[in-house]
Design a protein around this motif. Sequence first.
Motif, PDB file in Angstrom:
ATOM      1  N   GLY A 175       0.807  -1.218   0.000  1.00  0.00           N
ATOM      2  CA  GLY A 175       0.000   0.000   0.000  1.00  0.00           C
ATOM      3  C   GLY A 175       0.836   1.262   0.000  1.00  0.00           C
ATOM      4  O   GLY A 175       0.447   2.277  -0.595  1.00  0.00           O
ATOM      5  N   ASP A 176       1.990   1.211   0.669  1.00  0.00           N
ATOM      6  CA  ASP A 176       2.884   2.372   0.718  1.00  0.00           C
ATOM      7  C   ASP A 176       3.737   2.503  -0.541  1.00  0.00           C
ATOM      8  O   ASP A 176       4.501   3.447  -0.674  1.00  0.00           O
ATOM      9  N   ARG A 177       3.615   1.536  -1.456  1.00  0.00           N
ATOM     10  CA  ARG A 177       4.460   1.514  -2.655  1.00  0.00           C
ATOM     11  C   ARG A 177       3.629   1.395  -3.923  1.00  0.00           C
ATOM     12  O   ARG A 177       4.020   0.725  -4.876  1.00  0.00           O
ATOM     13  N   GLY A 178       2.457   1.990  -3.910  1.00  0.00           N
ATOM     14  CA  GLY A 178       1.631   2.020  -5.107  1.00  0.00           C
ATOM     15  C   GLY A 178       0.952   0.721  -5.444  1.00  0.00           C
ATOM     16  O   GLY A 178       0.593   0.483  -6.598  1.00  0.00           O
ATOM     17  N   LEU A 207      13.530  10.282  22.711  1.00  0.00           N
ATOM     18  CA  LEU A 207      13.694  11.565  22.032  1.00  0.00           C
ATOM     19  C   LEU A 207      13.554  11.397  20.511  1.00  0.00           C
ATOM     20  O   LEU A 207      12.962  12.247  19.839  1.00  0.00           O
ATOM     21  N   LEU A 208      14.057  10.287  19.984  1.00  0.00           N
ATOM     22  CA  LEU A 208      13.972  10.053  18.542  1.00  0.00           C
ATOM     23  C   LEU A 208      12.525   9.772  18.129  1.00  0.00           C
ATOM     24  O   LEU A 208      12.091  10.200  17.056  1.00  0.00           O
ATOM     25  N   HIS A 209      11.785   9.057  18.977  1.00  0.00           N
ATOM     26  CA  HIS A 209      10.373   8.811  18.679  1.00  0.00           C
ATOM     27  C   HIS A 209       9.585  10.131  18.665  1.00  0.00           C
ATOM     28  O   HIS A 209       8.729  10.341  17.800  1.00  0.00           O
ATOM     29  N   GLN A 210       9.891  10.995  19.615  1.00  0.00           N
ATOM     30  CA  GLN A 210       9.195  12.288  19.673  1.00  0.00           C
ATOM     31  C   GLN A 210       9.470  13.104  18.413  1.00  0.00           C
ATOM     32  O   GLN A 210       8.560  13.704  17.822  1.00  0.00           O
ATOM     33  N   PHE A 211      10.728  13.104  17.993  1.00  0.00           N
ATOM     34  CA  PHE A 211      11.105  13.820  16.769  1.00  0.00           C
ATOM     35  C   PHE A 211      10.357  13.244  15.556  1.00  0.00           C
ATOM     36  O   PHE A 211       9.782  13.988  14.748  1.00  0.00           O
ATOM     37  N   ALA A 212      10.366  11.920  15.425  1.00  0.00           N
ATOM     38  CA  ALA A 212       9.754  11.274  14.264  1.00  0.00           C
ATOM     39  C   ALA A 212       8.239  11.452  14.256  1.00  0.00           C
ATOM     40  O   ALA A 212       7.636  11.687  13.204  1.00  0.00           O
ATOM     41  N   GLU A 213       7.603  11.358  15.430  1.00  0.00           N
ATOM     42  CA  GLU A 213       6.149  11.518  15.513  1.00  0.00           C
ATOM     43  C   GLU A 213       5.747  12.944  15.124  1.00  0.00           C
ATOM     44  O   GLU A 213       4.769  13.139  14.390  1.00  0.00           O
ATOM     45  N   GLN A 279      10.291   4.927  10.646  1.00  0.00           N
ATOM     46  CA  GLN A 279       9.436   3.879  10.076  1.00  0.00           C
ATOM     47  C   GLN A 279       8.222   3.612  10.965  1.00  0.00           C
ATOM     48  O   GLN A 279       7.093   3.477  10.475  1.00  0.00           O
ATOM     49  N   LEU A 280       8.425   3.543  12.261  1.00  0.00           N
ATOM     50  CA  LEU A 280       7.312   3.300  13.181  1.00  0.00           C
ATOM     51  C   LEU A 280       6.326   4.463  13.168  1.00  0.00           C
ATOM     52  O   LEU A 280       5.107   4.262  13.169  1.00  0.00           O
ATOM     53  N   ALA A 281       6.838   5.684  13.152  1.00  0.00           N
ATOM     54  CA  ALA A 281       5.956   6.861  13.126  1.00  0.00           C
ATOM     55  C   ALA A 281       5.140   6.884  11.833  1.00  0.00           C
ATOM     56  O   ALA A 281       3.943   7.197  11.851  1.00  0.00           O
ATOM     57  N   SER A 282       5.787   6.535  10.737  1.00  0.00           N
ATOM     58  CA  SER A 282       5.090   6.505   9.447  1.00  0.00           C
ATOM     59  C   SER A 282       4.002   5.441   9.443  1.00  0.00           C
ATOM     60  O   SER A 282       2.892   5.666   8.945  1.00  0.00           O
ATOM     61  N   SER A 283       4.297   4.269  10.011  1.00  0.00           N
ATOM     62  CA  SER A 283       3.316   3.185  10.066  1.00  0.00           C
ATOM     63  C   SER A 283       2.121   3.570  10.919  1.00  0.00           C
ATOM     64  O   SER A 283       0.970   3.316  10.548  1.00  0.00           O
ATOM     65  N   ARG A 284       2.374   4.197  12.055  1.00  0.00           N
ATOM     66  CA  ARG A 284       1.274   4.619  12.935  1.00  0.00           C
ATOM     67  C   ARG A 284       0.413   5.668  12.250  1.00  0.00           C
ATOM     68  O   ARG A 284      -0.813   5.653  12.353  1.00  0.00           O
TER      69      ARG A 284
END
Length: 289
Positions: A175-178, A207-213, A279-284
Amino acid sequence: FLTDATRNVMDFIDHAAVVAAEAYLEEQQTLLAEADRVRRDLLEELLLGREPAPGPGRTIARQAGLHWAARCVLILAVVNNPELEERRLRHAAAVLGRAVAERVRPLVVVRQHEIVIVRAVMKEPVRLTQPLQKARRVLGADGIDISIGASTVHSSPTSLPAAYAEAASAVDSSGDRGGLLVLADLRAFDYLMMRVDETTGRLVPSLLHQFAEKDAKSARIYSETLRAFVGANLNAKAAADELGIHANTVHYRLDRVRDRTGCDLRNLDDIVDLMVAIQLASSRKSRSD
């Protein structure tokens, strides 16, 4: 009298022709149904990791180049139109089968809402993406919506259970790749990022999760820049070319990432942690949408 006799003969011939045509069509349908059954039974045997017994199934396998030492790839197409009639399913299967055929016709089987194709690999690299993209566009124009995943190349049909699992996973991620994902096109790092889960995420600093979210909820500028930077082997100029922006803009964005996360973007561990968080932030975000 002769006119009546001639008419009767012509009527008889017409009737006989109709009966013969109906009998022929019925026989053809019977033969097609039997061939479909043999192919389905063959596929089920292969998906259990079994070598087909002598008989029609083994003959079809060999005609498809699937002898027991043959390298092969499995392609799974999931039809997203639940109401699609059987005739159009067969049409979709035929289009996909022709698209990926190499020297021999692959094994093509319709299983309810799935189309499974097992293709022998005669040479590498395996080039499936472009023909499958084209076939998907053709079917889409005909109102047939499918999601396609293709496995990696396996060394023998004995590995087809694992190949099917790979293709099913690729469909889930397509789904994320057409709507199309060919695993053989990925690098190992790309695949690992695709398989990131919550357990992996707990190993990454908060801290990295907060940035990505935060970035995922905005324009994803930093995430996309980081993806391009990693894809370009940490070359900012190549990443800028990929993104269509000036190299100074990429340097500015990477500096902002360093300031906000404390990561060293020349350190592999820091890069991996950042990419996992992204990747996790994008999936959520995709699930919430």
